[in-house]
Scaffold this motif. Structure first.
Motif, PDB file in Angstrom:
ATOM      1  N   ASP A  52       8.842   4.204  12.370  1.00  0.00           N
ATOM      2  CA  ASP A  52       9.614   5.429  12.127  1.00  0.00           C
ATOM      3  C   ASP A  52       9.148   6.126  10.858  1.00  0.00           C
ATOM      4  O   ASP A  52       9.051   7.369  10.825  1.00  0.00           O
ATOM      5  N   TRP A  53       8.847   5.366   9.817  1.00  0.00           N
ATOM      6  CA  TRP A  53       8.466   5.971   8.538  1.00  0.00           C
ATOM      7  C   TRP A  53       7.151   6.746   8.667  1.00  0.00           C
ATOM      8  O   TRP A  53       6.997   7.820   8.085  1.00  0.00           O
ATOM      9  N   PHE A  54       6.222   6.200   9.436  1.00  0.00           N
ATOM     10  CA  PHE A  54       4.933   6.874   9.644  1.00  0.00           C
ATOM     11  C   PHE A  54       4.968   7.851  10.817  1.00  0.00           C
ATOM     12  O   PHE A  54       3.961   8.490  11.119  1.00  0.00           O
ATOM     13  N   LYS A  55       6.128   7.934  11.491  1.00  0.00           N
ATOM     14  CA  LYS A  55       6.294   8.853  12.625  1.00  0.00           C
ATOM     15  C   LYS A  55       5.280   8.580  13.731  1.00  0.00           C
ATOM     16  O   LYS A  55       4.722   9.496  14.336  1.00  0.00           O
ATOM     17  N   LEU A  93       0.809  -1.218   0.000  1.00  0.00           N
ATOM     18  CA  LEU A  93       0.000   0.000   0.000  1.00  0.00           C
ATOM     19  C   LEU A  93       0.838   1.262   0.000  1.00  0.00           C
ATOM     20  O   LEU A  93       0.329   2.342  -0.326  1.00  0.00           O
ATOM     21  N   CYS A  94       2.112   1.152   0.346  1.00  0.00           N
ATOM     22  CA  CYS A  94       3.000   2.317   0.408  1.00  0.00           C
ATOM     23  C   CYS A  94       4.288   2.040  -0.365  1.00  0.00           C
ATOM     24  O   CYS A  94       5.388   2.022   0.215  1.00  0.00           O
ATOM     25  N   PRO A  95       4.185   1.792  -1.680  1.00  0.00           N
ATOM     26  CA  PRO A  95       5.388   1.457  -2.449  1.00  0.00           C
ATOM     27  C   PRO A  95       6.406   2.591  -2.459  1.00  0.00           C
ATOM     28  O   PRO A  95       7.603   2.353  -2.644  1.00  0.00           O
ATOM     29  N   GLN A  96       5.945   3.832  -2.262  1.00  0.00           N
ATOM     30  CA  GLN A  96       6.851   4.975  -2.272  1.00  0.00           C
ATOM     31  C   GLN A  96       7.869   4.925  -1.134  1.00  0.00           C
ATOM     32  O   GLN A  96       8.921   5.578  -1.197  1.00  0.00           O
ATOM     33  N   ALA A  97       7.568   4.124  -0.096  1.00  0.00           N
ATOM     34  CA  ALA A  97       8.516   3.997   1.009  1.00  0.00           C
ATOM     35  C   ALA A  97       9.754   3.201   0.601  1.00  0.00           C
ATOM     36  O   ALA A  97      10.810   3.328   1.222  1.00  0.00           O
ATOM     37  N   ASN A  98       9.592   2.362  -0.430  1.00  0.00           N
ATOM     38  CA  ASN A  98      10.699   1.528  -0.922  1.00  0.00           C
ATOM     39  C   ASN A  98      11.311   0.708   0.216  1.00  0.00           C
ATOM     40  O   ASN A  98      12.530   0.662   0.393  1.00  0.00           O
ATOM     41  N   MET A  99      10.430   0.057   1.005  1.00  0.00           N
ATOM     42  CA  MET A  99      10.890  -0.731   2.152  1.00  0.00           C
ATOM     43  C   MET A  99      10.241  -2.112   2.103  1.00  0.00           C
ATOM     44  O   MET A  99       9.412  -2.457   2.936  1.00  0.00           O
ATOM     45  N   ARG A 100      10.608  -2.918   1.130  1.00  0.00           N
ATOM     46  CA  ARG A 100       9.979  -4.221   0.933  1.00  0.00           C
ATOM     47  C   ARG A 100      10.202  -5.156   2.116  1.00  0.00           C
ATOM     48  O   ARG A 100       9.319  -5.896   2.501  1.00  0.00           O
TER      49      ARG A 100
END
Length: 235
Positions: A178-181, A162-169
């Protein structure tokens, strides 16, 4: 006696009252067309003696419920299970479970049965769900003779889908927090990790609706398609 009967593990001998409770457990419901908001989800985290799927044991179970689009703090489950001291390893220190707390814990059969009564017919969410599903399923079979058939969805797969822009497979729970704070003040025990996973899941459900994924069944099917694409050999 069948020639191969010795290959089958013996069924646990349960008191009649316990057996009746096992037989009264609700059959799991298939994911349907209701909205993601309407679905009751049980978010699970297990702490175990280690990562060996065939030998290690469940030490504690923590779970919270997502219902009506929010975490329902009136529905929480937390239980420490008794365990043979010889099976306790270094992971116990990470979980913060003292040997005295484990010794004073619930008998595994009682804790597992109480948990499945708490689950009811609801689907389960977990971070790295295949591990939790296997460990829980093996414990239920060993102590209750119960076959786990509930649907598990893996938040560790939902997040990158759902969040491919994070590039964290292959990211872990801490990295997604951490990414979503997200403000998470406690980690590495079952209840705290279940709560952190539930908070992450609510964000992901919102992302799913933005991507026209409206129902639990839609989400399950989309996840299956995504995983097949990830596993397909690149040309």
């Amino acid at each position: 006696m069948s020639l191969f009967s010795w290959l089958r593990p013996a069924q646990p001998m349960l008191p009649e009252e316990v057996q009746q409770r096992v037989e009264s457990l609700l059959a799991p419901s298939a994911l349907g067309e209701c909205s993601l908001r309407e679905q009751r989800w049980v978010v699970l985290d297990l702490e175990t003696t280690g990562l060996n799927l065939n030998k290690d044991q469940v030490l504690s179970i923590g779970a919270v419920v997502i219902e009506d689009g929010a975490i329902d703090f009136s529905q929480q489950f937390e239980r420490t299970l008794q365990c043979d001291k010889q099976k306790l390893g270094p992971s116990v220190l990470i979980h913060g479970l003292a040997p005295s707390a484990i010794a004073a814990g619930s008998h595994p059969a009682e804790a597992l049965l109480a948990f499945m009564e708490f689950v009811g017919d609801s689907p389960l969410l977990a971070f790295h769900a295949p591990f939790d599903s296997h460990m829980l399923g093996r414990a239920l079979k060993d102590y209750l003779g119960y076959r786990l058939q509930h649907t598990f969805l893996d938040v560790a797969d939902l997040a990158p889908m759902l969040c491919p822009q994070a590039n964290m497979r292959k990211a872990g729970l801490d990295e997604w927090i951490d990414w979503f704070k997200l403000q998470v003040f406690d980690r590495h025990n079952a209840s705290a990790d279940a709560l952190a996973t539930a908070e992450l899941a609510l964000i992901l459900f919102s992302r799913a609706r933005q991507q026209e994924i409206q129902s639990p069944l839609d989400l399950q099917q989309r996840l299956g398609q995504w995983k097949r694409r990830q596993q397909a050999p690149s040309l």
